[in-house]
Scaffold this active site. Structure first.
Site, PDB file in Angstrom:
ATOM      1  N   THR A   1       0.904  -1.159  -0.042  1.00  0.00           N
ATOM      2  CA  THR A   1      -0.097  -0.007  -0.076  1.00  0.00           C
ATOM      3  C   THR A   1       1.042   1.458   0.006  1.00  0.00           C
ATOM      4  OG1 THR A   1       0.048  -0.145   2.465  1.00  0.00           O
ATOM      5  CG2 THR A   1      -1.777  -1.185   1.182  1.00  0.00           C
TER       6      THR A   1
ATOM      7  N   LEU B   1       5.297  -5.700  13.020  1.00  0.00           N
ATOM      8  CA  LEU B   1       6.741  -6.403  12.895  1.00  0.00           C
ATOM      9  C   LEU B   1       7.728  -5.284  12.578  1.00  0.00           C
ATOM     10  CD1 LEU B   1       5.933  -9.291  10.228  1.00  0.00           C
ATOM     11  CD2 LEU B   1       5.850  -9.233  12.715  1.00  0.00           C
TER      12      LEU B   1
ATOM     13  N   GLY C   1      18.459  10.323  16.437  1.00  0.00           N
ATOM     14  CA  GLY C   1      18.964   9.850  15.144  1.00  0.00           C
ATOM     15  C   GLY C   1      18.905  10.978  14.134  1.00  0.00           C
TER      16      GLY C   1
ATOM     17  N   CYS D   1       7.483   2.206   6.785  1.00  0.00           N
ATOM     18  CA  CYS D   1       6.317   2.570   7.446  1.00  0.00           C
ATOM     19  C   CYS D   1       6.053   3.907   7.975  1.00  0.00           C
ATOM     20  CB  CYS D   1       6.110   1.526   8.619  1.00  0.00           C
ATOM     21  SG  CYS D   1       6.568  -0.155   8.003  1.00  0.00           S
TER      22      CYS D   1
END
Ligand code: UGA
Length: 446
Positions: free
Chosen positions: A86, A153, A256, A263
């Protein structure tokens, strides 16, 4: 149970292999025949620790099969998972559901008996309703139902995350769907993973809310890191100091160069689109996206600072290109805007990544790749750590220094100890740590 998994991308392949490992009979379907051929040959299309062994073991036991033929894959399946891509639609950030709906149309025609159709792909709120409508319209067998089962995940740790989840979220509107999903995940209840049954729309939104919240934690700590630099505090100690509070938690508080990957950037934008359509402003998530975009763009200036203001004509050694360690994924990696800016500003960039070099070769123009971390240092003016691969943590700093012509490290993941780096003769710049040599910082604090 007989399960079909449509889409053998990251989510589909990991989930399919893990379901097979639970003892279910899983057919993975993908339109891409080169991928299916490779999988049938035991070659993985993605780089994920442990995946190859898991796929091979379950394929050998006959519990995991791969096919390009959707009708064959779904024959007799009680559960059909949709795990196709997607991507963010170009221009507006909407999740592009073309592949999802195309798969559902084909599925409606192929199903010979009722099944539970479950979205694993991250899909906007209301997609399950639309899938139910399409299935009905295209003549799927009566009794076919639709559920949402988002995945949580992380790349690089996907198998462990799948087998030891913090929770399983199932959004369903009927008892049959709940029953089938309870049965599929039963092996995990034995490990006491909580399964949360919700409405379909709630499950769909839960996935976006989870990713948006994690992205918020990262942007929050990145801004606190900037403040630490300005006031002489250490962000790692601040993160530990707040993270030990159970209400806050220690994870996702590592500063960072900005979050990347397939995602967070996509899902935060899609959440904003959903909110806009619903007429509800989401100021926090909007700001998180802005902060992250600015963060990525601001990294090149840090490298320039370390080189006295300009990177023109300088040799820059880059350690790590993937958006995070243990993956070869370059999607939305913070290395992309950073390295491109350095090249545009006239620097010569040499890079090494333990897994992502092939992917990176397709992304960058005009950088040199070398085959190991030490070679990155050859004649470099500065080393820039972009991805915190474990193998970079143990590098011999004296050896690196000896191969360089300059003496700077810009450590965008805080993997090195500043005093150790200074002992090797480096001018060390981490994130959210007091600026200047450790001795001077200590003297200022006393
Ligand atoms: C993320 C979520 O962590 C998963 O729960 C979710 O299932 C997945 O998205 C998804 O929606 O499919 P992933 O993108 O694989 O997983 O990677 P993360 O480990 O979450 O890292 C994302 C980015 O955030 C990376 O660029 C990473 O370097 C950055 N990050 C992460 C930080 O900068 N600081 C942190 O403390 C943590």
């Amino acid at each position: 149970m007989r399960i079909a998994m449509i889409g053998t991308g990251y989510v589909g392949l990991v989930s399919g292999a893990c379901f097979a490992d639970f003892g279910h009979d899983v057919a993975c379907v993908d339109k891409d025949s080169s991928k299916i051929d490779a999988l049938n040959d035991g070659r993985m299309p993605i780089w994920e620790p442990g995946l190859e062994g898991l796929v091979k073991a379950n394929a050998e036991r006959g519990r995991l099969t791969f096919t390009t033929d959707l009708a064959e894959g779904v024959r007799g399946a009680e559960a059909v998972f949709i795990a196709v891509g997607t991507p963010a639609r170009r221009g507006d950030g909407h999740a592009d559901l073309t592949f999802v709906f195309a798969a559902v149309r084909e599925l409606a025609k192929a199903l010979e008996s009722p099944a539970v159709v479950i979205t694993k792909s991250t899909v906007p709120v209301g997609t399950g309703d639309e899938i139910a409508r399409i299935l009905k319209q295209e003549g799927a067998p009566a009794g076919t139902s639709v559920a949402s089962n988002p995945e949580f995940l992380r790349e690089g740790a996907a198998i462990a995350d799948f087998k030891h989840p913090d929770r399983i979220v199932v959004g369903a509107e009927d008892e049959q769907a709940r029953e089938v999903l309870r049965e599929i995940y039963r092996p995990l209840f034995l490990n006491k993973a909580p399964i949360l049954f919700t409405g379909r729309r709630t499950a769909e939104l839960t996935k976006y809310a989870a990713n948006a919240f994690l992205a918020t934690k990262i942007s929050f700590i990145n801004e606190i890191a900037d403040l630490c630099e300005a006031v002489g505090a250490d962000v790692q100690e601040v993160a530990r100091g707040i993270g030990l509070d159970n209400r806050i938690g220690p994870k996702f508080l590592h500063p960072g160069p900005g979050y990347g990957g397939s995602c967070f950037p996509k899902d935060t934008l899609a959440l904003l689109q959903t909110a806009e359509q619903a007429g509800v402003d989401q100021r926090i998530v909007r700001t998180v996206v802005e902060v992250n975009d600015a963060r990525k763009l601001g990294m090149a200036a840090r490298v320039a600072d370390a080189l006295g203001g300009s990177v023109k004509g300088k040799r820059i050694g880059v350690l790590g290109l993937a958006f995070k360690p243990n993956t070869d994924d370059m999607r939305d990696a913070p290395s992309i805007p950073l390295v491109n800016a350095l090249i545009e500003q006239g620097a010569e960039v040499t890079a090494f990544d333990p897994a992502a070099m092939d992917q990176a070769a397709g992304v960058f123009e005009g950088i040199n790749f070398v085959r190991d971390a030490y070679s990155v240092a050859d004649d470099a003016d500065v080393l820039v750590v972009i991805t915190e691969w474990d193998e970079f943590r143990g590098l011999d700093l004296d050896k690196l220094a000896a191969r360089m012509r300059g003496r700077s490290i810009v450590d965008l993941r805080n993997v090195y100890d500043r005093e150790e780096a200074e002992r090797a003769g480096f001018d060390y710049r981490g994130l959210g740590r007091p600026v200047g040599p450790a001795t001077a910082v200590r003297a200022a604090a006393e």
